[in-house]
Each structure stands twice: as structure tokens, then as C-alpha cells.
Motif scaffolding. Sequence first.
Motif, PDB file in Angstrom:
ATOM      1  N   GLY A  51       0.794  -1.225   0.000  1.00  0.00           N
ATOM      2  CA  GLY A  51       0.000   0.000   0.000  1.00  0.00           C
ATOM      3  C   GLY A  51       0.824   1.271   0.000  1.00  0.00           C
ATOM      4  O   GLY A  51       0.273   2.376   0.037  1.00  0.00           O
ATOM      5  N   ARG A  52       2.143   1.127  -0.044  1.00  0.00           N
ATOM      6  CA  ARG A  52       3.011   2.308   0.105  1.00  0.00           C
ATOM      7  C   ARG A  52       2.848   3.345  -0.992  1.00  0.00           C
ATOM      8  O   ARG A  52       2.867   4.543  -0.710  1.00  0.00           O
ATOM      9  CB  ARG A  52       4.492   1.902   0.171  1.00  0.00           C
ATOM     10  N   ILE A  53       2.707   2.929  -2.247  1.00  0.00           N
ATOM     11  CA  ILE A  53       2.618   3.917  -3.322  1.00  0.00           C
ATOM     12  C   ILE A  53       1.415   4.822  -3.100  1.00  0.00           C
ATOM     13  O   ILE A  53       1.521   6.046  -3.158  1.00  0.00           O
ATOM     14  CB  ILE A  53       2.567   3.216  -4.705  1.00  0.00           C
ATOM     15  N   ARG A  54       0.260   4.259  -2.815  1.00  0.00           N
ATOM     16  CA  ARG A  54      -0.934   5.067  -2.541  1.00  0.00           C
ATOM     17  C   ARG A  54      -0.732   5.915  -1.291  1.00  0.00           C
ATOM     18  O   ARG A  54      -1.058   7.100  -1.269  1.00  0.00           O
ATOM     19  CB  ARG A  54      -2.157   4.168  -2.379  1.00  0.00           C
ATOM     20  N   GLN A  55      -0.178   5.318  -0.232  1.00  0.00           N
ATOM     21  CA  GLN A  55       0.016   6.036   1.023  1.00  0.00           C
ATOM     22  C   GLN A  55       0.976   7.211   0.863  1.00  0.00           C
ATOM     23  O   GLN A  55       0.730   8.298   1.401  1.00  0.00           O
ATOM     24  CB  GLN A  55       0.539   5.079   2.096  1.00  0.00           C
ATOM     25  N   ILE A  56       2.047   7.012   0.115  1.00  0.00           N
ATOM     26  CA  ILE A  56       3.007   8.102  -0.114  1.00  0.00           C
ATOM     27  C   ILE A  56       2.333   9.210  -0.920  1.00  0.00           C
ATOM     28  O   ILE A  56       2.465  10.399  -0.612  1.00  0.00           O
ATOM     29  CB  ILE A  56       4.286   7.583  -0.799  1.00  0.00           C
ATOM     30  N   GLY A  57       1.585   8.833  -1.961  1.00  0.00           N
ATOM     31  CA  GLY A  57       0.858   9.832  -2.748  1.00  0.00           C
ATOM     32  C   GLY A  57      -0.115  10.622  -1.899  1.00  0.00           C
ATOM     33  O   GLY A  57      -0.210  11.848  -2.025  1.00  0.00           O
ATOM     34  N   ASP A  58      -0.836   9.929  -1.023  1.00  0.00           N
ATOM     35  CA  ASP A  58      -1.782  10.613  -0.122  1.00  0.00           C
ATOM     36  C   ASP A  58      -1.048  11.583   0.804  1.00  0.00           C
ATOM     37  O   ASP A  58      -1.504  12.711   1.027  1.00  0.00           O
ATOM     38  CB  ASP A  58      -2.561   9.599   0.713  1.00  0.00           C
ATOM     39  N   ALA A  59       0.080  11.142   1.355  1.00  0.00           N
ATOM     40  CA  ALA A  59       0.842  11.990   2.281  1.00  0.00           C
ATOM     41  C   ALA A  59       1.377  13.236   1.572  1.00  0.00           C
ATOM     42  O   ALA A  59       1.307  14.344   2.108  1.00  0.00           O
ATOM     43  CB  ALA A  59       1.983  11.193   2.903  1.00  0.00           C
ATOM     44  N   ILE A  60       1.879  13.068   0.367  1.00  0.00           N
ATOM     45  CA  ILE A  60       2.390  14.208  -0.404  1.00  0.00           C
ATOM     46  C   ILE A  60       1.257  15.174  -0.723  1.00  0.00           C
ATOM     47  O   ILE A  60       1.419  16.398  -0.622  1.00  0.00           O
ATOM     48  CB  ILE A  60       3.110  13.733  -1.691  1.00  0.00           C
ATOM     49  N   SER A  61       0.090  14.648  -1.082  1.00  0.00           N
ATOM     50  CA  SER A  61      -1.033  15.513  -1.461  1.00  0.00           C
ATOM     51  C   SER A  61      -1.544  16.359  -0.295  1.00  0.00           C
ATOM     52  O   SER A  61      -2.140  17.411  -0.508  1.00  0.00           O
ATOM     53  CB  SER A  61      -2.176  14.685  -2.051  1.00  0.00           C
ATOM     54  N   ARG A  62      -1.312  15.930   0.925  1.00  0.00           N
ATOM     55  CA  ARG A  62      -1.787  16.682   2.098  1.00  0.00           C
ATOM     56  C   ARG A  62      -0.840  17.813   2.506  1.00  0.00           C
ATOM     57  O   ARG A  62      -1.148  18.573   3.421  1.00  0.00           O
ATOM     58  CB  ARG A  62      -1.981  15.732   3.279  1.00  0.00           C
ATOM     59  N   ILE A  63       0.294  17.917   1.846  1.00  0.00           N
ATOM     60  CA  ILE A  63       1.281  18.937   2.205  1.00  0.00           C
ATOM     61  C   ILE A  63       1.222  20.072   1.191  1.00  0.00           C
ATOM     62  O   ILE A  63       1.219  19.832  -0.019  1.00  0.00           O
ATOM     63  CB  ILE A  63       2.699  18.319   2.269  1.00  0.00           C
ATOM     64  N   ASP A  64       1.196  21.296   1.681  1.00  0.00           N
ATOM     65  CA  ASP A  64       1.173  22.461   0.803  1.00  0.00           C
ATOM     66  C   ASP A  64       2.592  22.927   0.504  1.00  0.00           C
ATOM     67  O   ASP A  64       3.454  22.925   1.383  1.00  0.00           O
ATOM     68  CB  ASP A  64       0.399  23.609   1.465  1.00  0.00           C
ATOM     69  N   GLY A  65       2.800  23.346  -0.714  1.00  0.00           N
ATOM     70  CA  GLY A  65       4.069  23.948  -1.099  1.00  0.00           C
ATOM     71  C   GLY A  65       5.143  22.942  -1.436  1.00  0.00           C
ATOM     72  O   GLY A  65       4.903  21.736  -1.505  1.00  0.00           O
ATOM     73  N   GLU A  66       6.347  23.462  -1.660  1.00  0.00           N
ATOM     74  CA  GLU A  66       7.485  22.595  -1.977  1.00  0.00           C
ATOM     75  C   GLU A  66       7.886  21.811  -0.744  1.00  0.00           C
ATOM     76  O   GLU A  66       7.588  22.211   0.381  1.00  0.00           O
ATOM     77  CB  GLU A  66       8.649  23.418  -2.509  1.00  0.00           C
ATOM     78  N   LEU A  67       8.540  20.681  -0.972  1.00  0.00           N
ATOM     79  CA  LEU A  67       8.873  19.847   0.169  1.00  0.00           C
ATOM     80  C   LEU A  67      10.147  19.052  -0.027  1.00  0.00           C
ATOM     81  O   LEU A  67      10.627  18.861  -1.139  1.00  0.00           O
ATOM     82  CB  LEU A  67       7.716  18.909   0.511  1.00  0.00           C
ATOM     83  N   ILE A  68      10.661  18.625   1.106  1.00  0.00           N
ATOM     84  CA  ILE A  68      11.802  17.718   1.196  1.00  0.00           C
ATOM     85  C   ILE A  68      11.228  16.336   1.472  1.00  0.00           C
ATOM     86  O   ILE A  68      10.318  16.185   2.276  1.00  0.00           O
ATOM     87  CB  ILE A  68      12.730  18.122   2.374  1.00  0.00           C
ATOM     88  N   LEU A  69      11.775  15.303   0.805  1.00  0.00           N
ATOM     89  CA  LEU A  69      11.359  13.926   1.036  1.00  0.00           C
ATOM     90  C   LEU A  69      12.492  13.150   1.692  1.00  0.00           C
ATOM     91  O   LEU A  69      13.630  13.196   1.212  1.00  0.00           O
ATOM     92  CB  LEU A  69      10.983  13.254  -0.287  1.00  0.00           C
TER      93      LEU A  69
END
Length: 187
Positions: A51-69
Motif C-alpha cells: 500500500g506504500r505507493i498510494r500512502q506516499i501519494g496521499d501523504a504528499i497531497s496533504r502537504i502544501d508547497g514545496e517539500l523535502i522527502l
Amino acid sequence: MNRPLLFIQGGGSAEDYEADKKLVESLQSTLSGAYEVHYPSLPNESAPDLGRIRQIGDAISRIDGELILVGHSLGASMLLKYVSENEIRKKITGIFLLATPFWSGDEAWKEGFKLKENFADQLPGDVPVFLYHCRDDQEVPLAHLTRYREKLPRATFRELASGGHQLNNDLTMVAKDILSLAGSAYF
């Protein structure tokens, strides 16, 4: 306003989440509040990729602006898989991968974790990638870092003499590299 940083845990159990929480705390402490660290719990699901691909996509979508991974172990490999196989509409300013397994072999259970042959060509060319690995890691042997060196010649590699799989729960070096991208003078 603090810049967002998303940390993806290794493994999928509650114990794995708690173990990696020490890495997150080290990172938060060393970053001195310059970043807002997002650390979602990612439980294993009954899917080839847990489930990681979906979970990572969901987590990224909840963050506003540019980000560090940032990712550790399984989380690092799945973060790399996600970034190389999905379009991300947010600006990523850096990717930091800790004790990252390079999945290979013909076992069916590995199929959901393996990178595509051309994964390196699919990464955003303007995003710095850093990989960290301890020589005494008993869970992910140093040979995995060697495979990434072959595939990612433009990445920065930090090979540490000791620290095991959890890097002694000390991400000071990672924090310094993150801050260097922003031109911060915290150190």
C-alpha cells in the motif's frame, strides 16, 4: 513559516514506526524548527507494495508547497519508486534516502518493491538526491548502496563507518545536508 519535510518510515509495523520515530526526533532537533516534519504512520496493506505507493501519494497531497522527502529503509526504497513512477505536481527540493534496500531477485513477494530498469532516468533532473548507509548495517548490506552508486551517478553518497541500520538514531549529517540546500546557516 516552516518548510515541509515528509519522512517515510521503514517497515510497516507499530514497532517499526516507533523505532523510526527516534530518527524523526533527531532530525527535528537538529533542524531547529526550520522545517515542519510530517511523519505519517503507514501500516502494511494487503497489496504487492504493502500500500506504500498510494500512502506516499496521499501523504504528499496533504502537504502544501514545496517539500523535502526523507525515507528510511523500506520507506526510502518506496519513496524512490514513487518519485520515479509518478508525476508529482509539487516542487521537491531534495530527496534523502537512509539505509535503502535495492530490491532484486525473482521472488514474487519482491515485485511490488522493485524499481523499473530506467528508474534513474525518471527522477526529476533538478532535484538533489542523497543516500546514506552505514557499513555495519546488518539488515541492508552495504552492497545495496553500491548498486545505487551504479544507477545514480549524479547522487551524493554518504557512507558511514558505523551506526547500524538505524544510523545510531542520529541524523545530524542528514539535517546538515538538508539545511545546505536552503543555504541555511544553522551550523
